[in-house]
Structures are given as C-alpha cells and as structure tokens.
Enzyme design. Structure first.
Site, PDB file in Angstrom:
ATOM      1  N   HIS A  84       6.337  -7.556  -1.086  1.00 28.33           N
ATOM      2  CA  HIS A  84       5.253  -8.097  -2.290  1.00 28.33           C
ATOM      3  C   HIS A  84       5.199  -6.520  -3.143  1.00 28.33           C
ATOM      4  O   HIS A  84       4.335  -6.551  -3.759  1.00 28.33           O
ATOM      5  CB  HIS A  84       4.105  -8.471  -1.461  1.00 28.33           C
ATOM      6  CG  HIS A  84       4.145  -9.681  -0.654  1.00 28.33           C
ATOM      7  ND1 HIS A  84       3.284  -9.959   0.269  1.00 28.33           N
ATOM      8  CD2 HIS A  84       4.958 -10.721  -1.009  1.00 28.33           C
ATOM      9  CE1 HIS A  84       3.853 -11.135   0.768  1.00 28.33           C
ATOM     10  NE2 HIS A  84       4.985 -11.501   0.273  1.00 28.33           N
ATOM     11  N   ASP A  87       0.762  -1.313  -0.071  1.00 28.28           N
ATOM     12  CA  ASP A  87      -0.018   0.023  -0.146  1.00 28.28           C
ATOM     13  C   ASP A  87       0.901   1.331   0.091  1.00 28.28           C
ATOM     14  O   ASP A  87       0.359   2.477  -0.029  1.00 28.28           O
ATOM     15  CB  ASP A  87      -1.048   0.014   1.265  1.00 28.28           C
ATOM     16  CG  ASP A  87      -0.429  -0.237   2.416  1.00 28.28           C
ATOM     17  OD1 ASP A  87       0.821   0.168   2.656  1.00 28.28           O
ATOM     18  OD2 ASP A  87      -0.933  -0.988   3.336  1.00 28.28           O
TER      19      ASP A  87
END
Length: 300
Positions: free
Chosen positions: A159, A142
């Site tokens: 990730h 995010d």
C-alpha cells in the site's frame, strides 16, 4: 490459479471485508510451485544444516505496539472518525487545496509519521540477518520495516510508504522528511525541480507521499512479486492482519494452494484461519520475537 485470483481481485472491493478468496481454497493442496531450495550451511560438527525460507505478510497489528492505532478495528481511527478517510482520497487531494494542506498536516502530526519500530519489527530484521527472510510484504505504509533495518530487497510495500514522496507531474523523487521539515513554509508542497526544456521554469507539480490513496492502483508488480515469493517459500507467516483488505489478503490462499504451511499471528480471528496450520493469538510484540528465535535456533 492466477487467472482465478485476477478474477477475484476484480470482484473484491479493496477496502471491504471479503471471504470469497479464502473460501476458494478451503484446504491446503499439493504444491504447484516447488519451494526455494533451502540454503544449506554446515554446522560446527560438520553436519549439514537446512535453512528455511520464510515469507512474511504484516498488517496493522504489528505496528500497534509501536504506538500506531489501527484504522479499521473497533477503536480504529477511521471507525471513530470516518471523515478522516478523506486524508487519503486521491480525488480530494487533486481537486482541493485546503484538503491537500489538511492531508499533509494530518500525516505529519499522526502517529504514523512519528512512530519508531517495536520489538516485533526488530525481530524480522534478525530473521533477515539469519538468511531466512525472503519476502516482507506489508499492508502498512508507516515505513517502520525500513526504519528497523530490513532491506529493500525483501520489503514489498503493498500500500505504498509514507517514507518517500514524488512529484505527480515530473515524477521527481523526494524524501518525505524533507517535505515535512518545510511544511510550515510550504503547506501545499509543489515540485521546484527545474525543467531543462521549459526555459528553466520550475515544474510546479503537486507533491504526494508514496502512500497508495483511495482511488489509486497498487504499486506495479507488488502483488505479482508477493505471489511468486510466498508460493515458493517454505513457510508463510501472517503477522497482525485480519486479512480483510484485498488484494493483499489474497497472498494467503495463493500460498495455501501452493502447499506452503501458514502461520497466522493475530489477536483476533482472521478471514483465512481455516487455511492456517498454526494459529497464534498472543501479543505480537512478545510472540514474534519468540517465534523468530525458535525458528533460528531450530536451524542451528
């Protein structure tokens, strides 16, 4: 040790629960790597002060307080809507224009793109400014650690990140915000970079966020850097992760094998609770700022 972890990584399915890695190391043992030499500062009275070096691994739990629902929990996005996992499927992205457009639109409208850092993210900025944060490895994509103000020097996006994008053909870099701003005009973004050896023709390659999609490898060197810094830290804090997703979760048994004390802060049980010397089950938005303040105060 690292050969064993590599073998285990091959056995684990990245998106499935696995207890095998933690089971390999049921108790903490003597360090196989010495910790960083703790930074020495001098107190106002002249007494030397030893600063701890702390490695941190964060998961979805740190971002739920910022308005981002988790993906795999009981009320997770993918638990309730498993079909939406295709948003991050690399084969679908590459082969189907409609699915690419849906992927981009879904990401723009999701809380992941619109969220702002919470108190827990800001606490880790404070820890870095105090000179105590040596690693901030995150399973989240995010980009809230970057938005909060942590530096690229300590962040490892295991990730990937939604904050940046790239052309899959010529590898040109893009700020995702620029892509999102033009998404109504170009719902299936392509690279417009002029190629000097192609008669000035545009590249026209597919643009994709730097999030690691299902079917893609993790960023080069991300796990190796995380293993190294976590195993040399004075402490490892796990914040908001169930430690079910591998290979990211294997950072914990690697640090435990190196004799690093582990703190796990999560509302529920994790796969590696047996390796922790301290378990904190309180609200992360409250508990992490408190832990950071106590840690900094203890070093002053």
């Amino acid at each position: 040790l690292h050969k064993a972890i590599r073998r285990q990584r091959q056995m684990c399915i990245r998106d499935s629960p696995c207890t095998a890695c933690c089971a390999m190391f049921p108790t903490r043992t003597a360090a196989i790597h010495p910790p960083f030499n703790a930074g020495r500062q001098t107190h106002s009275c002249g007494k030397p002060v030893t600063m701890k070096h702390i490695a941190v691994l964060t998961g979805a739990g740190i971002s739920t307080s910022a308005g981002i629902p988790d993906f795999r929990g009981p009320d997770g996005v993918w638990t309730k809507h498993p079909e939406q996992m295709s948003v991050y499927d690399i084969d679908s992205f590459l082969s189907d224009k409609e699915k690419r457009e849906y992927s981009w639109r879904w990401q723009k409208e999701s809380p992941v793109w619109n969220a702002q850092p919470g108190a827990a993210h800001k606490a880790l900025v404070k820890l870095e400014k105090a000179g105590m944060l040596t690693l901030l490895a995150t399973q989240n994509f995010d980009a809230l650690h970057e938005k909060a103000g942590n530096s690229p020097d300590v962040i490892v996006n295991l990730h990937g990140t939604i904050g940046t994008s790239h052309c899959m053909k010529c590898h040109a870099k893009y700020d995702t915000a620029d892509i999102m701003a033009r998404l109504d005009e170009e719902p299936d973004p392509h690279c417009h970079r002029t190629l000097p050896y192609s008669g000035g023709m545009p590249c026209n390659g597919l643009i994709k966020t730097d999030v690691v999609y299902f079917g893609e490898a993790l960023p080069d060197g991300a796990m190796e850097k995380s293993y190294k810094l976590a195993s040399r830290a004075d402490e490892l804090w796990v914040i908001g992760s169930t430690l079910e997703v591998y290979p990211a979760a294997s950072i914990v048994p690697v640090a435990a094998q190196a004799g690093v004390p582990i703190t796990i802060m999560n509302m529920g049980r994790t796969q590696c609770d047996r390796l922790a010397s301290r378990l904190i089950r309180d609200d992360i938005a409250v508990a992490l700022p408190k832990l950071v303040d106590e840690t900094i105060s203890a070093a002053q």
